[in-house]
Structures are given as structure tokens and as C-alpha cells.
Design a protein around this motif. Structure first.
Motif, mmCIF file in Angstrom:
data_model
loop_
_atom_site.group_PDB
_atom_site.id
_atom_site.type_symbol
_atom_site.label_atom_id
_atom_site.label_comp_id
_atom_site.label_asym_id
_atom_site.label_seq_id
_atom_site.Cartn_x
_atom_site.Cartn_y
_atom_site.Cartn_z
ATOM 1 N N UNK A 51 -7.713 22.116 -37.969
ATOM 2 C CA UNK A 51 -6.477 21.733 -37.286
ATOM 3 C C UNK A 51 -6.048 20.299 -37.598
ATOM 4 N N UNK A 52 -6.949 19.519 -38.214
ATOM 5 C CA UNK A 52 -6.723 18.082 -38.393
ATOM 6 C C UNK A 52 -5.441 17.736 -39.148
ATOM 7 N N UNK A 53 -4.971 18.616 -40.038
ATOM 8 C CA UNK A 53 -3.786 18.292 -40.828
ATOM 9 C C UNK A 53 -2.471 18.535 -40.110
ATOM 10 N N UNK A 54 -2.510 19.183 -38.962
ATOM 11 C CA UNK A 54 -1.269 19.535 -38.274
ATOM 12 C C UNK A 54 -0.702 18.355 -37.482
ATOM 13 N N UNK A 55 0.629 18.301 -37.399
ATOM 14 C CA UNK A 55 1.303 17.167 -36.766
ATOM 15 C C UNK A 55 1.119 17.196 -35.250
ATOM 16 N N UNK A 56 0.704 16.057 -34.720
ATOM 17 C CA UNK A 56 0.520 15.925 -33.266
ATOM 18 C C UNK A 56 1.402 14.787 -32.771
ATOM 19 N N UNK A 57 2.594 15.126 -32.240
ATOM 20 C CA UNK A 57 3.485 14.061 -31.780
ATOM 21 C C UNK A 57 3.908 14.227 -30.326
ATOM 22 N N UNK A 58 3.197 15.098 -29.593
ATOM 23 C CA UNK A 58 3.345 15.167 -28.140
ATOM 24 C C UNK A 58 2.097 14.501 -27.556
ATOM 25 N N UNK A 59 1.906 14.586 -26.255
ATOM 26 C CA UNK A 59 0.688 14.026 -25.672
ATOM 27 C C UNK A 59 0.965 13.209 -24.432
ATOM 28 N N UNK A 60 -0.013 12.398 -24.060
ATOM 29 C CA UNK A 60 0.143 11.550 -22.866
ATOM 30 C C UNK A 60 -0.495 10.181 -23.069
ATOM 31 N N UNK A 61 -0.024 9.254 -22.250
ATOM 32 C CA UNK A 61 -0.644 7.940 -22.141
ATOM 33 C C UNK A 61 -1.287 7.911 -20.760
ATOM 34 N N UNK A 62 -2.544 7.503 -20.715
ATOM 35 C CA UNK A 62 -3.257 7.474 -19.442
ATOM 36 C C UNK A 62 -3.872 6.093 -19.264
ATOM 37 N N UNK A 74 -6.014 1.455 -21.260
ATOM 38 C CA UNK A 74 -4.805 2.256 -21.458
ATOM 39 C C UNK A 74 -4.987 2.966 -22.797
ATOM 40 N N UNK A 75 -4.608 4.241 -22.827
ATOM 41 C CA UNK A 75 -4.986 5.093 -23.944
ATOM 42 C C UNK A 75 -3.880 6.097 -24.256
ATOM 43 N N UNK A 76 -3.634 6.348 -25.549
ATOM 44 C CA UNK A 76 -2.686 7.384 -25.972
ATOM 45 C C UNK A 76 -3.434 8.455 -26.752
ATOM 46 N N UNK A 77 -3.268 9.711 -26.308
ATOM 47 C CA UNK A 77 -3.847 10.853 -27.025
ATOM 48 C C UNK A 77 -2.715 11.835 -27.301
ATOM 49 N N UNK A 78 -2.626 12.304 -28.553
ATOM 50 C CA UNK A 78 -1.541 13.192 -28.962
ATOM 51 C C UNK A 78 -2.024 14.621 -29.191
ATOM 52 N N UNK A 79 -1.084 15.559 -28.973
ATOM 53 C CA UNK A 79 -1.321 16.973 -29.250
ATOM 54 C C UNK A 79 -0.052 17.506 -29.915
ATOM 55 N N UNK A 84 0.658 21.842 -24.092
ATOM 56 C CA UNK A 84 -0.739 21.372 -24.056
ATOM 57 C C UNK A 84 -0.825 20.015 -23.355
ATOM 58 N N UNK A 85 0.180 19.165 -23.545
ATOM 59 C CA UNK A 85 0.183 17.842 -22.902
ATOM 60 C C UNK A 85 0.112 17.971 -21.378
ATOM 61 N N UNK A 86 0.600 19.102 -20.842
ATOM 62 C CA UNK A 86 0.565 19.316 -19.394
ATOM 63 C C UNK A 86 -0.672 20.113 -18.954
ATOM 64 N N UNK A 87 -1.483 20.542 -19.937
ATOM 65 C CA UNK A 87 -2.668 21.365 -19.664
ATOM 66 C C UNK A 87 -3.741 20.544 -18.931
ATOM 67 N N UNK A 88 -4.375 21.158 -17.932
ATOM 68 C CA UNK A 88 -5.377 20.477 -17.103
ATOM 69 C C UNK A 88 -6.576 19.990 -17.939
ATOM 70 N N UNK A 89 -7.057 20.853 -18.847
ATOM 71 C CA UNK A 89 -8.214 20.471 -19.683
ATOM 72 C C UNK A 89 -7.885 19.263 -20.560
ATOM 73 N N UNK A 90 -6.662 19.258 -21.117
ATOM 74 C CA UNK A 90 -6.234 18.149 -21.961
ATOM 75 C C UNK A 90 -6.166 16.854 -21.141
ATOM 76 N N UNK A 91 -5.552 16.944 -19.958
ATOM 77 C CA UNK A 91 -5.435 15.759 -19.088
ATOM 78 C C UNK A 91 -6.805 15.239 -18.672
ATOM 79 N N UNK A 92 -7.715 16.166 -18.344
ATOM 80 C CA UNK A 92 -9.078 15.762 -17.968
ATOM 81 C C UNK A 92 -9.783 15.060 -19.126
ATOM 82 N N UNK A 93 -9.593 15.603 -20.337
ATOM 83 C CA UNK A 93 -10.189 15.004 -21.534
ATOM 84 C C UNK A 93 -9.696 13.565 -21.710
ATOM 85 N N UNK A 94 -8.387 13.370 -21.602
ATOM 86 C CA UNK A 94 -7.801 12.031 -21.788
ATOM 87 C C UNK A 94 -8.336 11.068 -20.725
ATOM 88 N N UNK A 95 -8.418 11.533 -19.495
ATOM 89 C CA UNK A 95 -8.907 10.655 -18.421
ATOM 90 C C UNK A 95 -10.394 10.337 -18.612
#
Length: 199
Positions: A51-62, A74-79, A84-95
Motif C-alpha cells: 500500500x506504500x505507493x498509494x497517495x495519502x492526503x486525508x488524515x488528522x492532526x492530533x 502535535x502530530x499529523x498522520x495521513x490516510x 478512514x480519517x474518521x475511523x475509531x481505530x485510525x484515531x486511536x492509532x494517531x493518539x
């Protein structure tokens, strides 16, 4: 050998992987739960590569502020998608990641970000140390490489053991999430602030 529904359920709760993936891993591991977890981890890393080559320009700053307000991250993680940016698992990962950065104080996200000058300097220091300790010439390169690996483990976010589970690295944790969510996830950037620390 037959894999039971309760085994699949247990593995799913442990790893968060899909039901069919859990069943396949358990079948391959002949019902051995630990082996099945390892199989899923390895597959998560393989999925991460794909999946590494695919564009990730959504996400959240936490942000994470440690108790007492003297340390913050302060951290930015993209998906790939807003879904997915609103997904609970993704948010937990970022936090979790922001909290990990506060505790472990990495200097870089990955080894690729370290300048060749820094690596050369570290190699020279480790070589000098080994020579001063009277180590035989033929093992010095091996010693230097071993110490360099430890340096990456201390300073690179992806190489660090995850503070909430020392059995896995941040790269493993990321791989597991990518395997579960099915999107490219990129740790873009972070800043760690310690009260009174000079820039």
C-alpha cells in the motif's frame, strides 16, 4: 485440523484482523495462537509494503499534552480517505502515536530521514569505542552495525518499541493497522515540546 469459531474470535480480539484472515492464520499455524499472531503481523508488514505507493492526503492532526502541561506533542498522520480519517481505530492509532512520541522522544520518523553525515559520525564513534575497548579488528564492523541498530531503535519512531506494548515496534503497529483498514497510512510529521526547552 479444524479451527473453532472461539479460536477465530479470540485471535480477532487479540489482533483486530478480519475473520477470514484469522481463520487462515490459525489453519496455517495448526491452531497455535502465538504462531497465528506472528503470521498476521508478518502479513500486516507485507500489506504495508503493497500500500506504500498509494497517495495519502486525508488524515488528522492530533495533540497529546502530558499531565501537568509541561510536555506536549502535535502530530499529523495521513490516510487515503476521509472515511478512514474518521475511523475509531485510525484515531486511536494517531493518539497512541502522539503519546508514544511524548514518552520515547524520537528524533526522526524513519532511518531515511537521517543525514549520511550523522550516520558516519555515529559509526566513527562506535568504531573508536570498540578499538579503545581492545576488541579484535575482525569483529569491529559487527559491533558497529549492532550499535547502529540500537541507535535507530532509540531515535527513529518506526524502529522504536511501542510504549504500550514493548513486543512490537511502531512499524509493526502501523503494519497491523494498514492490514486491518486496507489503506496506505503515512506518519507525516510531528513536533515534541518540553516546557522551557531551547529550540
Amino acid at each position: 485440523m479444524t479451527v473453532t469459531a472461539s479460536q477465530v474470535k479470540e485471535l480477532r480480539e487479540t489482533t483486530g484482523a478480519g475473520m477470514m484472515d484469522c481463520k487462515a492464520a490459525l489453519t496455517e499455524a495448526k491452531g497455535d495462537m502465538e504462531k497465528a499472531v506472528d503470521i498476521l503481523r508478518k502479513r500486516g508488514s507485507a500489506t504495508l509494503q503493497k500500500k506504500a505507493g498509494r497517495v495519502a492526503n486525508e488524515g488528522i492532526i492530533d495533540a497529546y499534552i502530558h499531565a501537568g502541561g509541561k510536555l506536549g506533542v502535535i502530530l499529523e498522520v495521513n490516510c487515503e480517505t476521509d472515511f478512514v480519517a474518521r475511523n475509531k481505530d485510525f484515531k486511536n492509532f494517531v493518539h497512541d502515536l502522539a503519546m508514544h512520541i511524548a514518552a520515547a522522544n524520537p528524533l526522526w520518523i524513519s532511518r531515511d530521514e537521517i543525514s549520511p553525515e550523522v550516520i558516519t559520525k555515529e559509526r566513527d564513534i562506535y568504531k573508536e569505542q570498540a578499538l579503545n575497548e581492545g576488541k579484535p579488528e575482525k569483529v569491529i564492523d559487527k559491533i558497529v552495525e549492532g550499535k547502529l541498530e540500537k541507535f535507530y531503535e532509540r531515535t527513529c519512531l518506526l524502529d522504536q518499541p511501542f510504549v504500550k506494548n514493548q513486543e512490537i515496534t511502531i512499524k509493526n503497529y502501523l503494519g497491523e493497522l494498514v492490514g486491518k483498514i486496507g489503506e496506505n497510512i503515512v506518519i507525516r510529521r510531528f513536533d515534541r515540546y518540553l516546557l522551557g526547552e531551547e529550540e
